[in-house]
Design a protein around this motif. Structure first.
Motif, PDB file in Angstrom:
ATOM      1  N   PHE A 334       0.843  -1.206   0.000  1.00 41.08           N
ATOM      2  CA  PHE A 334       0.000   0.000   0.000  1.00 41.08           C
ATOM      3  C   PHE A 334       0.877   1.255   0.000  1.00 41.08           C
ATOM      4  CE2 PHE A 334      -2.448  -3.420   1.773  1.00 41.08           C
ATOM      5  CZ  PHE A 334      -3.733  -3.222   1.302  1.00 41.08           C
ATOM      6  N   HIS A 335       1.948   1.212   0.779  1.00 39.30           N
ATOM      7  CA  HIS A 335       2.822   2.375   0.856  1.00 39.30           C
ATOM      8  C   HIS A 335       3.564   2.578  -0.473  1.00 39.30           C
ATOM      9  CE1 HIS A 335       2.850   2.488   5.558  1.00 39.30           C
ATOM     10  NE2 HIS A 335       1.649   2.456   5.035  1.00 39.30           N
ATOM     11  N   VAL A 336       3.824   1.454  -1.152  1.00 38.94           N
ATOM     12  CA  VAL A 336       4.412   1.564  -2.486  1.00 38.94           C
ATOM     13  C   VAL A 336       3.452   2.333  -3.400  1.00 38.94           C
ATOM     14  CG1 VAL A 336       5.075   0.256  -4.545  1.00 38.94           C
ATOM     15  CG2 VAL A 336       5.814  -0.533  -2.278  1.00 38.94           C
ATOM     16  N   LEU A 337       2.145   2.032  -3.282  1.00 38.98           N
ATOM     17  CA  LEU A 337       1.162   2.721  -4.126  1.00 38.98           C
ATOM     18  C   LEU A 337       1.089   4.207  -3.786  1.00 38.98           C
ATOM     19  CD1 LEU A 337      -1.751   0.111  -4.327  1.00 38.98           C
ATOM     20  CD2 LEU A 337       0.184   0.452  -5.891  1.00 38.98           C
ATOM     21  N   VAL A 338       1.279   4.550  -2.506  1.00 41.81           N
ATOM     22  CA  VAL A 338       1.321   5.967  -2.126  1.00 41.81           C
ATOM     23  C   VAL A 338       2.484   6.637  -2.863  1.00 41.81           C
ATOM     24  CG1 VAL A 338       1.729   7.596  -0.238  1.00 41.81           C
ATOM     25  CG2 VAL A 338       0.276   5.581   0.154  1.00 41.81           C
ATOM     26  N   TYR A 339       3.621   5.959  -2.839  1.00 44.19           N
ATOM     27  CA  TYR A 339       4.797   6.504  -3.521  1.00 44.19           C
ATOM     28  C   TYR A 339       4.518   6.686  -5.008  1.00 44.19           C
ATOM     29  CZ  TYR A 339       9.536   6.932  -5.346  1.00 44.19           C
ATOM     30  OH  TYR A 339      10.664   7.378  -5.998  1.00 44.19           O
ATOM     31  N   LYS A 340       3.877   5.669  -5.591  1.00 48.76           N
ATOM     32  CA  LYS A 340       3.673   5.671  -7.034  1.00 48.76           C
ATOM     33  C   LYS A 340       2.500   6.551  -7.485  1.00 48.76           C
ATOM     34  CE  LYS A 340       4.256   2.143  -9.575  1.00 48.76           C
ATOM     35  NZ  LYS A 340       4.365   0.845 -10.260  1.00 48.76           N
ATOM     36  N   SER A 341       1.832   7.187  -6.529  1.00 46.91           N
ATOM     37  CA  SER A 341       0.677   8.007  -6.910  1.00 46.91           C
ATOM     38  C   SER A 341       1.105   9.262  -7.662  1.00 46.91           C
ATOM     39  CB  SER A 341      -0.121   8.388  -5.659  1.00 46.91           C
ATOM     40  OG  SER A 341       0.679   9.188  -4.801  1.00 46.91           O
ATOM     41  N   GLN A 342       2.412   9.542  -7.652  1.00 45.06           N
ATOM     42  CA  GLN A 342       2.924  10.708  -8.384  1.00 45.06           C
ATOM     43  C   GLN A 342       4.274  10.389  -8.977  1.00 45.06           C
ATOM     44  OE1 GLN A 342       3.199  14.597  -6.808  1.00 45.06           O
ATOM     45  NE2 GLN A 342       1.381  14.387  -5.519  1.00 45.06           N
ATOM     46  N   THR A 343       4.693  11.189  -9.951  1.00 46.33           N
ATOM     47  CA  THR A 343       6.061  11.072 -10.448  1.00 46.33           C
ATOM     48  C   THR A 343       6.968  11.673  -9.382  1.00 46.33           C
ATOM     49  OG1 THR A 343       5.089  11.672 -12.550  1.00 46.33           O
ATOM     50  CG2 THR A 343       7.499  11.516 -12.473  1.00 46.33           C
ATOM     51  N   ARG A 344       8.028  10.937  -9.036  1.00 43.71           N
ATOM     52  CA  ARG A 344       8.900  11.417  -7.960  1.00 43.71           C
ATOM     53  C   ARG A 344      10.249  11.856  -8.519  1.00 43.71           C
ATOM     54  NH1 ARG A 344       5.182  12.100  -3.986  1.00 43.71           N
ATOM     55  NH2 ARG A 344       3.885  10.224  -3.851  1.00 43.71           N
ATOM     56  N   SER A 345      10.806  12.883  -7.873  1.00 45.31           N
ATOM     57  CA  SER A 345      12.151  13.304  -8.255  1.00 45.31           C
ATOM     58  C   SER A 345      13.076  13.105  -7.047  1.00 45.31           C
ATOM     59  CB  SER A 345      12.155  14.767  -8.689  1.00 45.31           C
ATOM     60  OG  SER A 345      12.536  15.597  -7.606  1.00 45.31           O
ATOM     61  N   TYR A 346      14.376  13.211  -7.289  1.00 43.78           N
ATOM     62  CA  TYR A 346      15.346  13.003  -6.200  1.00 43.78           C
ATOM     63  C   TYR A 346      15.095  13.960  -5.043  1.00 43.78           C
ATOM     64  CZ  TYR A 346      17.826  17.102  -7.983  1.00 43.78           C
ATOM     65  OH  TYR A 346      18.150  18.383  -8.371  1.00 43.78           O
ATOM     66  N   ARG A 347      14.447  15.100  -5.344  1.00 43.36           N
ATOM     67  CA  ARG A 347      14.186  16.075  -4.278  1.00 43.36           C
ATOM     68  C   ARG A 347      13.110  15.593  -3.311  1.00 43.36           C
ATOM     69  NH1 ARG A 347      13.363  19.233  -8.304  1.00 43.36           N
ATOM     70  NH2 ARG A 347      15.122  20.269  -9.279  1.00 43.36           N
ATOM     71  N   ASP A 348      12.268  14.652  -3.766  1.00 49.50           N
ATOM     72  CA  ASP A 348      11.209  14.124  -2.879  1.00 49.50           C
ATOM     73  C   ASP A 348      11.752  13.125  -1.856  1.00 49.50           C
ATOM     74  OD1 ASP A 348       9.222  15.494  -4.289  1.00 49.50           O
ATOM     75  OD2 ASP A 348       9.111  13.883  -5.786  1.00 49.50           O
ATOM     76  N   LEU A 349      12.999  12.709  -2.037  1.00 51.39           N
ATOM     77  CA  LEU A 349      13.541  11.630  -1.210  1.00 51.39           C
ATOM     78  C   LEU A 349      14.460  12.168  -0.117  1.00 51.39           C
ATOM     79  CD1 LEU A 349      14.280   9.076  -4.055  1.00 51.39           C
ATOM     80  CD2 LEU A 349      12.183   9.397  -2.732  1.00 51.39           C
ATOM     81  N   PRO A 350      14.511  11.563   1.032  1.00 54.84           N
ATOM     82  CA  PRO A 350      13.749  10.367   1.415  1.00 54.84           C
ATOM     83  C   PRO A 350      12.280  10.684   1.708  1.00 54.84           C
ATOM     84  CG  PRO A 350      14.985  11.194   3.291  1.00 54.84           C
ATOM     85  CD  PRO A 350      15.382  12.037   2.114  1.00 54.84           C
ATOM     86  N   MET A 351      11.415   9.714   1.407  1.00 47.64           N
ATOM     87  CA  MET A 351      10.010   9.805   1.806  1.00 47.64           C
ATOM     88  C   MET A 351       9.805   8.851   2.947  1.00 47.64           C
ATOM     89  SD  MET A 351       7.444   9.907  -1.404  1.00 47.64           S
ATOM     90  CE  MET A 351       5.912   9.720  -0.556  1.00 47.64           C
ATOM     91  N   ARG A 352       9.336   9.374   4.064  1.00 47.28           N
ATOM     92  CA  ARG A 352       9.147   8.509   5.241  1.00 47.28           C
ATOM     93  C   ARG A 352       7.660   8.428   5.534  1.00 47.28           C
ATOM     94  NH1 ARG A 352      12.793  12.547   7.207  1.00 47.28           N
ATOM     95  NH2 ARG A 352      14.936  11.975   6.691  1.00 47.28           N
ATOM     96  N   LEU A 353       7.049   7.289   5.162  1.00 46.03           N
ATOM     97  CA  LEU A 353       5.608   7.117   5.316  1.00 46.03           C
ATOM     98  C   LEU A 353       5.335   6.351   6.605  1.00 46.03           C
ATOM     99  CD1 LEU A 353       4.820   6.093   1.645  1.00 46.03           C
ATOM    100  CD2 LEU A 353       4.837   8.398   2.646  1.00 46.03           C
TER     101      LEU A 353
END
Ligand SMILES: [Zn+2]
Ligand SMILES: [Zn+2]
Length: 653
Positions: A334-353
């Motif tokens: 499910f958390h993978v789907l949260v990540y994939k809900s948008q195009t991500r760039s290196y600036r979005d990382l790290p994402m801590r859900l």
């Protein structure tokens, strides 16, 4: 003449055929020759390295316990001729043996068995090793169906025994066993039989149910006594008993095994834990997410759960449109789907859900144990999605948060493991090596002590486990931190780098408490139910002496409530003594008895749960002190004596 090199470096030359025991000290119960465990009777026929294993060595203690298990089984067969015996391994703290008997054993029988065991010890029977071929073995155990099954299936047992079966015999009783054993029954230490339980042959619910006898064995009576004391202490802390006494939660039959309901007091208790977790995660740079309890089978196919984890999942639910849904055993996809809900760039990382995510696992009925192992529980689950160059740093942050959270709950001492690739796994070898290397790097730079546990990782990646030591020295596995390169691959997760190219992120799975349920069980046992005030369902109970004091007590309760304290007035018709006793049984941190004197002087008389009483404390001084204890999530209670001189008394109501 062959040479024996001993652990201390001494070298002895002995005539060929000398039993290794003759070379070792009198403490030795068995030996290790070139790293292989053997009996003391093992004949020396070549140059070897040898080491004696005494009862103070963990391996020696296992030999002692397993030998005691043999004698117990021998005693049972003496007392109940025709008894069928299954297996009897040493376990943590002792041993057991499983039997099929025409009647049910009772606790009185344990004493009878012990007496017979002492008789066998007094006869000093030698443990004799014999090697039998398949036919001889089958003949020897002709009337023992479980042993025969072991002999028949030994072919499949990866050649552990091949066509030769080793048997240990003392007097007329024998068991199939690889050994080693102590040389004779007189060398057993202090032992006691502890309890009875049911157990299925081969752990299989479809096979016969056997009677399991548990016992413990130690080198000396003093060691045995100390162990029995620890057991008593553990029983006093049993979370199942305390949960009932404190009215925290229960497991109604109507729900099904391993499923629980939280009662109002348990709900308040749990909410304190959850509030703290949400708060500290947000402050530590995590963002909350929420996900459903079920998902279509496709998600679990992609994640690998259906292929590798299905045994632990509840069966599929069929939808009208011929779609299968599964209730979630993990939150990760499910958390993978949260990540994939948008195009991500290196600036979005790290994402801590972060999610307090409720999961369901179909744990085998035999493994369920109160709230410590349940079928539906809520994890303090996080997935950190980051770049490879951020991985070590992120893992280190998780370690810091782990220690901070556990210390808040009062745990100070940890044992840490690095668990590597298990038998059932997804992802290639190189991925595993690399992921393990990152965790190792983080551990090494954290300065934490750890040991490597081979083959204990999760199916999608290696992990670091934190085991916390409780108030009586027991270790509880709580935290896991997993490094995963496999799921990002399977779900084709990506981000755009500063080079404008697509890159694959990596994923850290981590739960610090594990499940809230299990953690609550551990907290109950650690504190024996006497929680720090910030966690206690009720912090202050007011006990009016007579009816006419009830109104004043209620006034104090509302005053304390203004300081956010959780209060309760016991205006039942019981005597004051009984009310105080009831508050102590509920392990309420502070009990205030309200009578004429206290009302007149505008003070409170406070008792803690150990029964210590301090009279004449100013009302505000008390409220402020407890409120500050709660706010700071202190694990120490307020020093009531110190409050006596705390400024003018400002009683109200
Ligand atoms: Zn054995
Ligand atoms: Zn996960």
């Amino acid at each position: 003449m062959p040479k024996v090199t001993l652990a201390d470096g001494r070298v002895e030359q002995v005539p060929e055929g000398t039993p290794i025991g003759d070379v070792l000290g009198p403490e030795a119960l068995s030996a290790k020759v070139d790293g292989v465990p053997v009996d003391l009777s093992w004949p020396v026929t070549r140059d070897v390295d040898a080491e004696g294993l005494g009862p103070n060595d963990p391996e020696g203690l296992r030999v002692l316990r397993h030998s005691t298990a043999h004698v117990m089984a021998q005693a049972v067969c003496d007392l109940w001729p025709g008894a069928k015996y299954a297996i009897g391994p040493p376990i943590e703290g002792g041993f057991y043996y499983d039997f099929e008997l025409p009647q049910s054993l009772t606790p009185d029988d344990l004493e009878r068995i012990e007496r017979r065991m002492r008789g066998i010890v007094a006869q000093d029977q030698a443990f004799v090793r014999e090697e039998l071929d398949r036919e001889q073995a089958a003949e020897r155990f002709a009337d023992q169906p479980f042993k025969k099954e072991i002999i028949d299936s030994a072919e499949a047992a990866e050649g552990a025994l091949g066509e030769t079966f080793s048997v240990y015999r003392n007097d007329g009783w024998a068991d199939l066993c690889l050994g080693p054993h102590v040389p004779s029954t007189r060398r057993l230490g202090a032992f006691k039989l502890l309890s009875l339980a049911g157990a299925y042959w081969r752990g299989d619910e479809k096979r016969p149910q056997l009677q399991r006898v548990y016992g413990t064995a130690w080198a000396t009576q003093a060691d045995l006594d100390a162990y029995l004391h620890r057991l008593e202490e553990a029983e006093r802390r049993d979370h199942r008993k305390l949960a009932k006494q404190l009215d925290l939660f229960s497991f109604p039959d109507e729900l099904g095994a391993g499923l629980l309901i939280w009662h109002p007091r348990g709900g308040v208790f749990r909410m304190q834990i959850e509030n703290y977790l949400r708060d500290i995660h947000v402050r530590s740079g995590y963002t909350p997410v929420f996900t459903p309890h079920i998902a279509k089978s496709g998600l679990w196919e992609t994640s690998g759960h259906l292929a590798k984890y299905r045994d632990n999942m509840y069966p599929a639910m069929h939808d009208d449109n011929d779609v299968d849904y599964f209730v979630k055993p993990m939150n990760c996809p499910f958390h993978v789907l949260v990540y994939k809900s948008q195009t991500r760039s290196y600036r979005d990382l790290p994402m801590r859900l972060f999610e307090l995510g409720t999961i369901y696992r179909h744990e085998r009925a035999g493994t369920l144990h109160g709230i410590l192992r349940v079928r539906g529980g809520t994890q303090d689950d996080s997935h950190i999605i980051c770049r490879r160059d951020q991985l070590v740093e992120e893992v280190l942050r998780v370690f810091d948060l782990t220690l901070q959270i556990h210390r808040t709950f009062g745990f100070k001492d940890f044992v840490i493991n690095l668990s590597t690739k298990p038998g059932i796994a997804i992802g290639d070898e190189q991925m595993w090596t690399e992921a393990t290397e990152y965790l190792k790097q983080a551990l090494d730079s954290s300065g934490l002590d750890y040991t490597v546990a081979e083959g204990e990782g999760a199916f999608y990646g290696p992990k670091v486990d934190f085991h916390a030591r409780d108030a009586i020295g027991r270790l509880w596995q709580l935290t896991t931190v997993q490094c995963d390169f496999a799921l990002p691959e399977r779900f084709d997760m990506s981000y755009t780098g500063d080079d404008n190219e697509r890159h694959r992120p990596v994923m850290i799975h981590r739960a610090i408490l594990g499940t809230i349920e299990r953690f609550v069980g551990v907290l109950i046992e650690h504190y024996a139910g006497a929680f720090p005030a910030w966690l206690a369902p009720v912090q202050v109970r007011l006990v009016p002496i007579a009816d006419r004091h009830a109104e004043h007590a209620r006034g104090l309760a509302s005053l304390f409530a203004e300081s956010d304290l959780r209060t309760e007035v016991d205006d039942s018709r019981e005597t004051v003594g009984k009310k105080i006793r009831a508050a102590q049984l509920m392990k309420i941190p502070y009990t205030i008895v309200v009578g004429d004197k206290e009302i007149e002087a505008g003070v409170v008389s406070v008792r803690d749960r150990d029964g210590r009483e301090v009279r004449g404390i100013g009302v505000d001084a008390f409220a402020d002190a407890v409120a500050s204890e709660v706010r700071s999530r202190s694990v120490e209670g307020v020093d009531l004596d110190r409050l006596l001189g705390a400024g003018p008394e400002t009683g109200t109501a």
